[in-house]
Design a protein around this motif. Structure first.
Motif, short mmCIF file in Angstrom:
data_model
loop_
_atom_site.label_atom_id
_atom_site.label_comp_id
_atom_site.label_asym_id
_atom_site.label_seq_id
_atom_site.Cartn_x
_atom_site.Cartn_y
_atom_site.Cartn_z
N THR A 1 0.82 -1.20 0.00
CA THR A 1 0.00 0.00 0.00
C THR A 1 0.86 1.26 0.00
O THR A 1 0.56 2.22 -0.71
CB THR A 1 -0.95 0.00 1.21
OG1 THR A 1 -1.72 -1.20 1.19
CG2 THR A 1 -1.86 1.19 1.19
N VAL A 2 1.93 1.23 0.77
CA VAL A 2 2.87 2.36 0.76
C VAL A 2 3.46 2.52 -0.64
O VAL A 2 3.55 3.65 -1.17
CB VAL A 2 3.99 2.16 1.80
CG1 VAL A 2 5.10 3.18 1.62
CG2 VAL A 2 3.42 2.23 3.20
N GLY A 3 3.81 1.42 -1.27
CA GLY A 3 4.33 1.48 -2.63
C GLY A 3 3.33 2.04 -3.62
O GLY A 3 3.68 2.84 -4.50
N LEU A 4 2.07 1.64 -3.48
CA LEU A 4 1.03 2.15 -4.36
C LEU A 4 0.82 3.65 -4.17
O LEU A 4 0.64 4.40 -5.14
CB LEU A 4 -0.28 1.40 -4.12
CG LEU A 4 -0.41 0.04 -4.77
CD1 LEU A 4 -1.62 -0.70 -4.24
CD2 LEU A 4 -0.50 0.18 -6.28
N VAL A 5 0.83 4.09 -2.93
CA VAL A 5 0.64 5.52 -2.65
C VAL A 5 1.81 6.33 -3.22
O VAL A 5 1.60 7.39 -3.83
CB VAL A 5 0.46 5.77 -1.14
CG1 VAL A 5 0.52 7.25 -0.82
CG2 VAL A 5 -0.84 5.17 -0.65
N VAL A 6 3.02 5.86 -3.06
CA VAL A 6 4.19 6.57 -3.58
C VAL A 6 4.17 6.58 -5.11
O VAL A 6 4.44 7.62 -5.74
CB VAL A 6 5.49 5.95 -3.04
CG1 VAL A 6 6.70 6.48 -3.78
CG2 VAL A 6 5.62 6.20 -1.56
N LEU A 7 3.81 5.45 -5.71
CA LEU A 7 3.75 5.40 -7.17
C LEU A 7 2.66 6.34 -7.70
O LEU A 7 2.86 7.03 -8.70
CB LEU A 7 3.49 3.97 -7.64
CG LEU A 7 3.52 3.74 -9.14
CD1 LEU A 7 4.88 4.12 -9.72
CD2 LEU A 7 3.20 2.29 -9.44
N TYR A 8 1.54 6.39 -7.01
CA TYR A 8 0.48 7.33 -7.40
C TYR A 8 0.97 8.77 -7.28
O TYR A 8 0.70 9.60 -8.16
CB TYR A 8 -0.76 7.12 -6.53
CG TYR A 8 -1.88 8.08 -6.83
CD1 TYR A 8 -2.77 7.82 -7.85
CD2 TYR A 8 -2.02 9.26 -6.11
CE1 TYR A 8 -3.80 8.71 -8.15
CE2 TYR A 8 -3.04 10.15 -6.40
CZ TYR A 8 -3.93 9.87 -7.42
OH TYR A 8 -4.92 10.76 -7.71
N LYS B 1 2.04 15.75 -1.98
CA LYS B 1 1.48 15.69 -0.62
C LYS B 1 1.18 14.26 -0.19
O LYS B 1 1.09 13.98 1.00
CB LYS B 1 0.24 16.55 -0.53
CG LYS B 1 -0.84 16.19 -1.49
CD LYS B 1 -1.95 17.22 -1.47
CE LYS B 1 -2.84 16.97 -2.67
NZ LYS B 1 -3.47 18.16 -3.15
N PHE B 2 1.04 13.34 -1.14
CA PHE B 2 0.78 11.95 -0.79
C PHE B 2 2.02 11.23 -0.27
O PHE B 2 1.90 10.15 0.31
CB PHE B 2 0.19 11.19 -1.98
CG PHE B 2 -1.25 11.52 -2.22
CD1 PHE B 2 -2.22 11.18 -1.29
CD2 PHE B 2 -1.65 12.16 -3.37
CE1 PHE B 2 -3.55 11.49 -1.50
CE2 PHE B 2 -2.97 12.47 -3.60
CZ PHE B 2 -3.93 12.13 -2.66
N ILE B 3 3.19 11.80 -0.46
CA ILE B 3 4.40 11.23 0.12
C ILE B 3 4.31 11.25 1.64
O ILE B 3 4.71 10.30 2.32
CB ILE B 3 5.65 11.98 -0.37
CG1 ILE B 3 5.79 11.88 -1.89
CG2 ILE B 3 6.90 11.47 0.31
CD1 ILE B 3 6.14 10.53 -2.40
N ASP B 4 3.75 12.32 2.20
CA ASP B 4 3.55 12.39 3.65
C ASP B 4 2.60 11.30 4.13
O ASP B 4 2.81 10.70 5.19
CB ASP B 4 2.99 13.76 4.04
CG ASP B 4 3.94 14.89 3.74
OD1 ASP B 4 5.17 14.64 3.71
OD2 ASP B 4 3.47 16.03 3.54
N VAL B 5 1.57 11.03 3.36
CA VAL B 5 0.63 9.95 3.70
C VAL B 5 1.36 8.61 3.71
O VAL B 5 1.15 7.78 4.61
CB VAL B 5 -0.54 9.93 2.70
CG1 VAL B 5 -1.43 8.72 2.93
CG2 VAL B 5 -1.33 11.21 2.78
#
Length: 91
Positions: free
Chosen positions: A44-51, A59-63
């Motif tokens: 999930t972290v990988g998906l968020v970073v890729l997105y 800002k999603f890097i912080d998430v």
């Protein structure tokens, strides 16, 4: 060309998420399920970073960082629980 790389990355991470969710549901023991859950958190972290990279949303890097830290704390908690309980099969 770069959109193809992003698509392949999303596809591979999503496939890994499906496979790890199967292991989570089917796992023969509790430690197997815990490892699958931690893998799903990392994916999930990988998906968020890729997105974040693909759609230029920094800002999603912080998430992703908060999710990774929360996942780490959950892993420590699960390992502490398993250590106190002892390793047993859930058959």
């Amino acid at each position: 060309m770069l959109e193809t790389v992003y698509f392949i990355g999303f596809l591979m991470l999503s496939l890994a998420m499906v496979i790890s969710s199967i292991r989570l549901l089917k796992g023969p023991s509790l430690p197997d399920r815990v490892v699958a859950l931690e893998l799903m958190a990392a994916l999930t972290v990988g998906l968020v970073v890729l997105y974040s990279i693909a759609y230029n949303e920094p800002k999603f890097i912080d998430v992703a960082i908060v999710l990774a830290l929360t996942s780490f704390l959950a892993a420590v908690g699960f390992s502490s629980f398993l250590e106190k309980r002892g390793i047993q099969d859930d058959d």
